[in-house]
Enzyme design. Structure first.
Site, PDB file in Angstrom:
ATOM      1  N   GLU A 162       0.841  -1.210   0.000  1.00  0.00           N
ATOM      2  CA  GLU A 162       0.000   0.000   0.000  1.00  0.00           C
ATOM      3  C   GLU A 162       0.867   1.247   0.000  1.00  0.00           C
ATOM      4  OE1 GLU A 162      -3.199   0.066  -1.030  1.00  0.00           O
ATOM      5  OE2 GLU A 162      -3.702  -1.266   0.623  1.00  0.00           O
ATOM      6  N   THR A 215       2.775   2.146  -2.241  1.00  0.00           N
ATOM      7  CA  THR A 215       4.056   1.813  -2.863  1.00  0.00           C
ATOM      8  C   THR A 215       4.030   2.111  -4.360  1.00  0.00           C
ATOM      9  OG1 THR A 215       3.175  -0.413  -3.017  1.00  0.00           O
ATOM     10  CG2 THR A 215       4.739  -0.005  -1.244  1.00  0.00           C
ATOM     11  N   ASP A 216       2.827   2.177  -4.962  1.00  0.00           N
ATOM     12  CA  ASP A 216       2.788   2.270  -6.436  1.00  0.00           C
ATOM     13  C   ASP A 216       3.416   3.558  -6.947  1.00  0.00           C
ATOM     14  OD1 ASP A 216       0.540   3.800  -5.662  1.00  0.00           O
ATOM     15  OD2 ASP A 216      -0.812   2.915  -7.151  1.00  0.00           O
ATOM     16  N   GLY A 218     -17.332   4.532  -4.362  1.00  0.00           N
ATOM     17  CA  GLY A 218     -16.810   5.321  -3.242  1.00  0.00           C
ATOM     18  C   GLY A 218     -16.405   4.491  -2.043  1.00  0.00           C
ATOM     19  N   GLY A 263     -13.832   2.431  -2.044  1.00  0.00           N
ATOM     20  CA  GLY A 263     -12.411   2.114  -2.122  1.00  0.00           C
ATOM     21  C   GLY A 263     -12.148   0.820  -2.877  1.00  0.00           C
ATOM     22  N   SER A 283     -12.283   0.728  -6.218  1.00  0.00           N
ATOM     23  CA  SER A 283     -11.854   1.160  -7.556  1.00  0.00           C
ATOM     24  C   SER A 283     -12.945   1.094  -8.610  1.00  0.00           C
ATOM     25  CB  SER A 283     -10.639   0.357  -8.033  1.00  0.00           C
ATOM     26  OG  SER A 283      -9.518   0.733  -7.296  1.00  0.00           O
ATOM     27  N   SER A 284     -14.128   1.595  -8.265  1.00  0.00           N
ATOM     28  CA  SER A 284     -15.187   1.622  -9.274  1.00  0.00           C
ATOM     29  C   SER A 284     -14.798   2.558 -10.426  1.00  0.00           C
ATOM     30  CB  SER A 284     -16.521   2.047  -8.658  1.00  0.00           C
ATOM     31  OG  SER A 284     -16.384   3.276  -8.002  1.00  0.00           O
ATOM     32  N   GLU A 294      -7.089   9.973 -14.727  1.00  0.00           N
ATOM     33  CA  GLU A 294      -7.250  10.407 -13.326  1.00  0.00           C
ATOM     34  C   GLU A 294      -6.380  11.636 -13.046  1.00  0.00           C
ATOM     35  OE1 GLU A 294      -9.095   9.003 -10.844  1.00  0.00           O
ATOM     36  OE2 GLU A 294      -9.638   7.036 -11.648  1.00  0.00           O
ATOM     37  N   ASP A 332      -4.453   0.508  -9.355  1.00  0.00           N
ATOM     38  CA  ASP A 332      -5.874   0.178  -9.534  1.00  0.00           C
ATOM     39  C   ASP A 332      -6.169  -0.177 -10.991  1.00  0.00           C
ATOM     40  OD1 ASP A 332      -5.863   1.072  -6.942  1.00  0.00           O
ATOM     41  OD2 ASP A 332      -6.826   2.984  -7.383  1.00  0.00           O
TER      42      ASP A 332
HETATM   43  C1  GLA Z   1      -5.336   4.668  -3.979  1.00  0.00           C
HETATM   44  C2  GLA Z   1      -4.650   5.003  -5.312  1.00  0.00           C
HETATM   45  C3  GLA Z   1      -3.624   3.926  -5.680  1.00  0.00           C
HETATM   46  C4  GLA Z   1      -2.684   3.645  -4.508  1.00  0.00           C
HETATM   47  C5  GLA Z   1      -3.466   3.419  -3.218  1.00  0.00           C
HETATM   48  C6  GLA Z   1      -2.575   3.267  -2.031  1.00  0.00           C
HETATM   49  O1  GLA Z   1      -6.126   3.519  -4.116  1.00  0.00           O
HETATM   50  O2  GLA Z   1      -5.604   5.086  -6.325  1.00  0.00           O
HETATM   51  O3  GLA Z   1      -2.908   4.320  -6.824  1.00  0.00           O
HETATM   52  O4  GLA Z   1      -1.749   4.681  -4.365  1.00  0.00           O
HETATM   53  O5  GLA Z   1      -4.369   4.484  -2.968  1.00  0.00           O
HETATM   54  O6  GLA Z   1      -1.849   2.081  -2.101  1.00  0.00           O
END
Ligand code: GLA
Length: 373
Positions: A28, A30-31, A115, A117, A119-120, A153, A165
């Site tokens: 988390e 880390t991306d 909403g 979390g 990733s819709s 985004e 995501d």
């Molecule tokens: C959100 C962002 C992702 C990532 C996470 C944290 O979901 O969209 O790119 O940075 O937070 O890991």
């Protein structure tokens, strides 16, 4: 959806597309540091039914919002709110990348909560990307499509997210999590352990002020990058972090420590999955939660309660907050045989702690955005 499509367009849809939401198992924040993440696509989707047109117009009706968006591929209009921004933004991003886009009529619907979390928005972006690929006849390349989604985004909607995501929504593999190398933009499917289930635990709280906190974390990571004179926090080692000389700000050091240790945990977690070692994986999930809570400071009271409630139930290998933080969902890995007691006990425990009833989703690792045959 077929009936609505017929009513709107006097024809039947020719192509059906499903794009999944995602849950991140570990890795988390880390991306955007060029690191590793280990999410999986879930069996909750955005579904898009469509029919190609002979011109360069797109008409798309959202069943959930009962609203229609119509635009020309030559002039997508910029708006940064609402579901239609993701659709037009994606068309804009693919145009910028030189893809040959053709118009279509579509109806969109989903069983993915918005909403929460999960990733819709990435799922909607990847459904639309898959539609353009199917209609325009260009090859489906998950990494390229994910980059277009991230660009949507970042530059169209104005959310400064990383690539995780979109990449897992585009490239998910059924039965597997994906070990993503966010620097190389490569991903490897890793099988989920037999006889385990992934449970998403929605705290029912929603992240307030998330953008400012997310951006602040990104800036702190940037400060650490400058301090260590590296390209990304991916390049910082435990030894570099441990060096007490120098003037690194204490908070920045903590943020960097989370990223460095989380990258290591993510690689270990992928190895644990390869070895079908759910117990080791669960221990890493718990350590990840502590690091996000104490070093990166993106958890919340509700997420902490949920992680603690879940972790102490027999049959639960481990649990942690998932996603950006400050609200939303936790995720747990649970032995299939313990699922019934787990769901009732975690519900009770979280209710006792917060007075709120959580929503639970037992989910299966699923395929990324695809044309339904
Ligand atoms: C959100 C962002 C992702 C990532 C996470 C944290 O979901 O969209 O790119 O940075 O937070 O890991």
């Amino acid at each position: 959806m077929r009936q609505v499509f017929e009513q709107k367009f006097n024809a039947l849809p020719a192509i059906w597309i499903k794009a999944p939401g995602r849950v991140n198992l570990i890795g988390e924040h880390t991306d955007y540091n060029g690191g590793f993440a280990l999410p999986m696509a879930i069996d909750r989707h955005v579904v898009l039914a469509l029919r190609p047109r002979n011109d360069r117009r797109v008409t798309i009706y959202s069943l959930e919002f009962d609203s229609t968006l119509e635009f020309s591929l030559d002039a997508p209009a910029k708006r940064n709110t609402g579901w239609d921004a993701y659709v037009q933004g994606l068309a804009w991003a693919l145009n910028c990348d030189g893809y040959d886009l053709h118009g279509w009529d579509g109806v969109v619907w989903g069983d993915l909560p918005m909403g929460a979390g999960l990733s819709s928005s990435a799922a909607l972006e990847m459904a639309v990307a898959r539609a353009f690929s199917a209609v325009g006849g260009f090859a489906w390349e998950p990494a390229a499509m994910a980059r277009a989604g991230q660009r949507t985004e970042n530059e169209w909607v104005g959310v400064d997210c990383g690539i995780m995501d979109q990449l897992v929504c585009a490239g998910g593999v059924s039965g597997h999590a994906l070990l993503i190398d966010c620097r190389a933009l490569t991903f490897d499917p890793v099988p989920m352990p037999a006889n385990t289930a992934v449970v998403i635990l929605d705290t029912g709280t929603r992240r307030g002020l998330v953008d400012s906190a997310y951006n602040e974390r990104r800036q702190q990571c940037e400060s650490a990058v400058h301090y260590f004179k590296v390209d990304a926090l991916r390049d910082v080692t435990a030894e570099m972090l441990g060096d007490p000389s120098g003037e690194l700000d204490q908070v920045v050091r903590q943020r960097a420590r989370h990223v460095v240790t989380e990258n290591a945990r993510t690689l270990e977690a992928a190895a644990a999955l390869e070895a079908q070692d759910a117990r080791a994986f669960g221990g890493l999930m718990r350590a990840s939660h502590r690091s996000l809570r104490d070093d990166f400071e993106v958890s919340s009271a509700a997420l902490d309660h949920m992680a603690v409630c879940a972790s102490k139930i027999p049959g639960c290998y481990g649990a942690r907050m998932t996603g950006g933080g400050f609200g939303g969902c936790a995720v747990a890995l649970v032995a299939v045989g313990a699922l019934d007691t787990f769901t009732s006990q975690v519900t009770q425990c979280y209710r006792d702690a917060t007075g709120k009833t959580p929503e639970l989703f037992v989910c299966r690792p699923s395929q990324g955005a695809h044309v339904v045959m």
